[in-house]
Design a protein around this motif. Structure first.
Motif, PDB file in Angstrom:
ATOM      1  N   GLU A  51     140.862 101.834  25.151  1.00 20.77           N
ATOM      2  CA  GLU A  51     139.847 101.050  24.452  1.00 20.77           C
ATOM      3  C   GLU A  51     138.433 101.366  24.927  1.00 20.77           C
ATOM      4  O   GLU A  51     137.540 100.527  24.865  1.00 20.77           O
ATOM      5  N   ILE A  52     138.250 102.580  25.430  1.00 24.92           N
ATOM      6  CA  ILE A  52     136.908 103.034  25.769  1.00 24.92           C
ATOM      7  C   ILE A  52     136.301 103.607  24.490  1.00 24.92           C
ATOM      8  O   ILE A  52     136.928 104.436  23.816  1.00 24.92           O
ATOM      9  N   GLU A  53     135.097 103.122  24.141  1.00 22.02           N
ATOM     10  CA  GLU A  53     134.486 103.581  22.897  1.00 22.02           C
ATOM     11  C   GLU A  53     134.091 105.055  23.010  1.00 22.02           C
ATOM     12  O   GLU A  53     133.572 105.500  24.039  1.00 22.02           O
ATOM     13  N   VAL A  54     134.348 105.790  21.949  1.00 22.78           N
ATOM     14  CA  VAL A  54     133.990 107.202  21.906  1.00 22.78           C
ATOM     15  C   VAL A  54     132.759 107.348  21.014  1.00 22.78           C
ATOM     16  O   VAL A  54     132.758 106.908  19.859  1.00 22.78           O
ATOM     17  N   ALA A  55     131.708 107.961  21.575  1.00 19.90           N
ATOM     18  CA  ALA A  55     130.445 108.118  20.852  1.00 19.90           C
ATOM     19  C   ALA A  55     130.530 109.321  19.913  1.00 19.90           C
ATOM     20  O   ALA A  55     131.385 110.187  20.085  1.00 19.90           O
ATOM     21  N   PRO A  56     129.643 109.385  18.917  1.00 16.82           N
ATOM     22  CA  PRO A  56     129.694 110.529  17.999  1.00 16.82           C
ATOM     23  C   PRO A  56     129.430 111.853  18.711  1.00 16.82           C
ATOM     24  O   PRO A  56     129.996 112.877  18.356  1.00 16.82           O
ATOM     25  N   VAL A  57     128.573 111.835  19.729  1.00 20.64           N
ATOM     26  CA  VAL A  57     128.258 113.085  20.409  1.00 20.64           C
ATOM     27  C   VAL A  57     127.848 112.784  21.846  1.00 20.64           C
ATOM     28  O   VAL A  57     127.344 111.689  22.149  1.00 20.64           O
ATOM     29  N   TYR A  58     128.129 113.709  22.731  1.00 17.40           N
ATOM     30  CA  TYR A  58     127.749 113.576  24.149  1.00 17.40           C
ATOM     31  C   TYR A  58     126.804 114.708  24.502  1.00 17.40           C
ATOM     32  O   TYR A  58     126.899 115.812  23.942  1.00 17.40           O
ATOM     33  N   ASP A  59     125.903 114.445  25.419  1.00 17.20           N
ATOM     34  CA  ASP A  59     125.005 115.518  25.856  1.00 17.20           C
ATOM     35  C   ASP A  59     124.695 115.370  27.339  1.00 17.20           C
ATOM     36  O   ASP A  59     125.260 114.506  28.025  1.00 17.20           O
TER      37      ASP A  59
END
Lengths: 143, 554
Positions: free
Chosen positions: B36-44
């Protein structure tokens, strides 16, 4: 545990049991919760129950249905013993259903022994709830 | 922070991503991992800017071992390909082991039947219907000798999935080695010997927690001297995850159990860096590929830190989390079983990218039965394709530095730490089990998962989506009742032909030792060499220790 929607009148009572030495209880516990959430009174035996212990629990708890979960492959030895034990104790009318790892080619033999429903991997909870409502005459209960 | 095109991430989210989502909604309102860890659209780079790379990631074989425990990893030596096997009888199991070794398998993994796991002989009333079904029945040393007939114990490494009766099964193995003139110091392998997860999820406990912990630390102590190349425990998250928990819980519950074992061993007078190098671990490989890779990396890092921070370990070998992996049995479907080959391959890839030391790949028919020989061969071939054709083995920890994988590794470590703190607050893993804490968390997660499948929030290909309604009939493995009869005949012959006085004396000595605080292991070895049976030895210990009663948590 909260009962979300109790059937009209006295809820039907269901025993969920784990025969044999098998410890895989995820399925049994999920089904127990789903039936409870659907308004049944559910009694769960825990694991490592002999056929005699299960029959005794069914008698003591005065249940309307018995669900047996078994994944060890001992179903052809243990399930008939439970069905005949129930009959010998005057519970021949109690519907018995089973789930777990049961090969399809064993379904006929188990049905002939008196298992009213067999639910293999991938069965939806809704299917089991609907079946239990039907065999316990609790169709009027709505989820 | 500014990246490509001079645009900050905030700008990109507001000016590019936002309008795109406004035009066409994404597939889900929220994307999340199993934990249940939210996944963001993109990581940088901004996502990992707060993390000290040298301190948290570093290099392979360097503390905190995030990148793996070996300097060369699979460039030096591939993982051990170890298919879990055992069924029907000692003879059939020996035949399967010989076959797997001929096919290029590099280690053995023993599956025992439930009577053997729960301390009953093949002819016990409680064994009815269970003999040889989920593994090989081993009721006495002669069964073990047959399983390893023609296999050189000095050369093979053998992992045994055995817990409540681990001391007895290891004693059989030692007795067979001695007969064949193999020195016990040359024996390589593992006993699972992890009773805590049996109370939580797997169910093959016998005795209550306190005497069970003593049997475990007795085995640690015995093996430190007698079998230095043997892993004395495989602390397992696998079964808890299979029972329903999340990736973060899998790390936390496993390491909390590990903490309890280390505490128990220290309390028994052992030194952390004496037994620490012989501890090993066991995790699942589930289908969420990147979360799984992050899980293995987070588990390695967290264990290294726990060993240093909590236990003052100074030997790096005690701090290295070495682990076995098995693909996820619960993801196998009876519907469209060929899909299981694809699932298992994906999961096995996660394990390899995560740096596993050994691997079992499930077979496509296991939602229905034990695997057939053809199915298990395909599982071994899957491992070989990954090992020799995929190229992922050519560099160490290839996903390190991925913004997403590093962020997820950090998040899983934090989540797992938070759970361990909750377990510490309850009084440790044993107390938490007695309170039903882990059982409740696992049950809740399993029910949540199933309701998501029911509502089709979660897709299971071929089951709640893309279903075709046909279940392809498959040839499945069935256990021949004649094999059970052969086991029982041999057992009764052993009981008849052995030196009854010697067997009785060995059992009496074991009882006296069990009542004292002396190490039980040498007395158990004496019992098996006197041809006492699994059931007889356990009856003695059940008499002294009593039996565990399940805490019902639904």
């Amino acid at each position: 545990m909260v009962t979300e929607s109790a059937p009209v009148g006295t809820p039907a009572r269901v025993l969920i049991a784990k025969p044999g030495l098998d410890g895989h209880d995820r399925g049994a516990k999920v089904v127990a919760r789903a039936l409870r959430d659907a308004g049944f009174e559910v009694i769960y035996t825990g694991i490592r129950q002999t056929p005699e212990m299960i029959v005794q629990a069914a008698v003591q708890e005065d249940v309307d249905a018995v669900g047996l979960s078994i994944l060890s492959g001992a179903h052809l030895d243990l399930l008939p013993a439970i069905v005949s034990g129930l009959r010998e104790n005057g519970l021949g009318e109690v519907a018995v259903f089973a789930g777990g790892i049961i090969p399809r080619e064993d379904y006929d033999a188990l049905t002939q022994m008196g298992i009213a429903g067999i639910f293999g991997p991938g069965t939806s909870l809704k299917e089991i709830v609907d079946f239990t409502r039907q065999v316990t005459g609790a169709e009027s209960a709505t989820a | 922070m500014t990246n490509g095109g001079g645009m900050s991430k905030e700008d990109w989210l507001a000016k590019v991503w936002g309008p795109a989502v406004a035009r066409n909604k994404e597939r889900q309102d929220r994307f999340e991992t199993t934990s249940e860890i939210e996944v963001a659209p993109v990581y940088d780079a901004g996502d990992v800017a707060g993390s000290d790379y040298d301190k948290n990631v570093g290099y392979p074989a360097q503390f905190p071992f995030t990148r793996g425990v070996q300097p060369t990893m699979y460039r030096g030596r591939l993982w051990t390909m170890r298919q879990y096997a055992g069924f029907a009888s000692a003879e059939e199991t020996n035949r399967r082991y010989q076959y797997l070794l001929e096919q290029g398998q590099t280690g053995l993994s023993m599956a025992f039947d439930l009577p053997t796991q729960t301390g009953y002989d093949s002819d016990a009333p409680l064994a009815l219907g269970e003999v040889g079904k989920v593994g090989v029945p081993i009721s006495h040393v002669e069964d073990m000798a047959i399983v390893f007939d023609g296999i050189d114990l000095a050369r093979v490494s053998t992992s045994m999935t055995i817990n409540a009766t681990a001391s007895i099964l290891l004693a059989y193995y030692i007795a067979v080695a001695r007969r064949e003139g193999v020195a016990t110091k040359d024996l390589r392998g593992t006993v699972q010997n992890d009773i805590l997860k049996e109370y939580i999820a797997r169910g093959t406990y016998i005795y209550p927690p306190a005497p069970s912990m003593r049997l475990i630390t007795d085995l640690f102590d015995f093996c430190a001297a007698e079998t230095p190349n043997w892993n004395t425990i495989s602390i397992s998250g696998y079964h808890m995850r299979e029972a329903g928990c999340t990736a973060a819980q899998e790390i936390a519950f496993t390491l909390a159990d590990a903490i309890a074992y280390v505490d128990a061993a220290i309390a028994a007078g052992l030194k952390v860096d004496d037994f620490g190098p012989q501890l090993s671990f066991f995790f699942v490989a589930q289908s969420n590929l990147l979360e799984e890779v992050a899980k293995y990396r987070a588990a390695r890092r967290l264990w290294a830190r726990i060993m240093v921070e909590r236990f003052g370990s100074t030997n790096p070998r005690s701090q290295m989390l070495r682990f076995h992996t098995q693909t996820a049995g619960v993801t196998l479907t009876a519907q469209q079983p060929d899909n299981n080959v694809v699932r298992s391959t994906l999961q096995a890839l996660a394990a390899v990218l995560g740096g596993t030391q050994s691997l079992h790949v499930n077979s496509k028919d296991e939602a229905l039965a034990l695997p057939s020989e053809d199915a298990v061969t395909l599982s071994l071939r899957t491992q070989q394709v990954l090992a020799y054709e995929s190229g992922v083995t050519d560099t160490v920890d290839p996903l390190a530095g991925s913004y997403f994988v590093e962020t997820m590794t950090d998040q899983l470590e934090q989540e797992a730490r938070a759970y361990i703190e909750r377990i510490d607050a309850i009084g440790g893993a044993v107390r938490a089990i007695e309170n039903g804490f882990q059982q409740q968390e696992i049950g809740d997660a399993a029910y949540r998962f199933q309701t998501q499948v029911e509502s089709r929030e979660r897709t299971v290909v071929g089951v709640n989506s893309f279903a075709t309604g046909d279940e392809t009939p498959m040839e499945i493995l069935r256990i021949d009742p004649e094999e059970t009869k052969r086991q029982i005949d041999r057992l009764q012959k052993v009981r008849r032909d052995r030196d009854g006085h010697r067997a009785q004396a060995a059992l009496e000595r074991l009882e006296a030792i069990a009542r004292s605080s002396d190490n039980t292991m040498p007395a158990i070895v004496d019992c098996v060499e006197a041809q006492c049976t699994t059931g007889e030895i356990c009856d003695v210990l059940r008499g002294v220790f009593g039996m565990h009663k399940e805490l019902l948590v639904v």
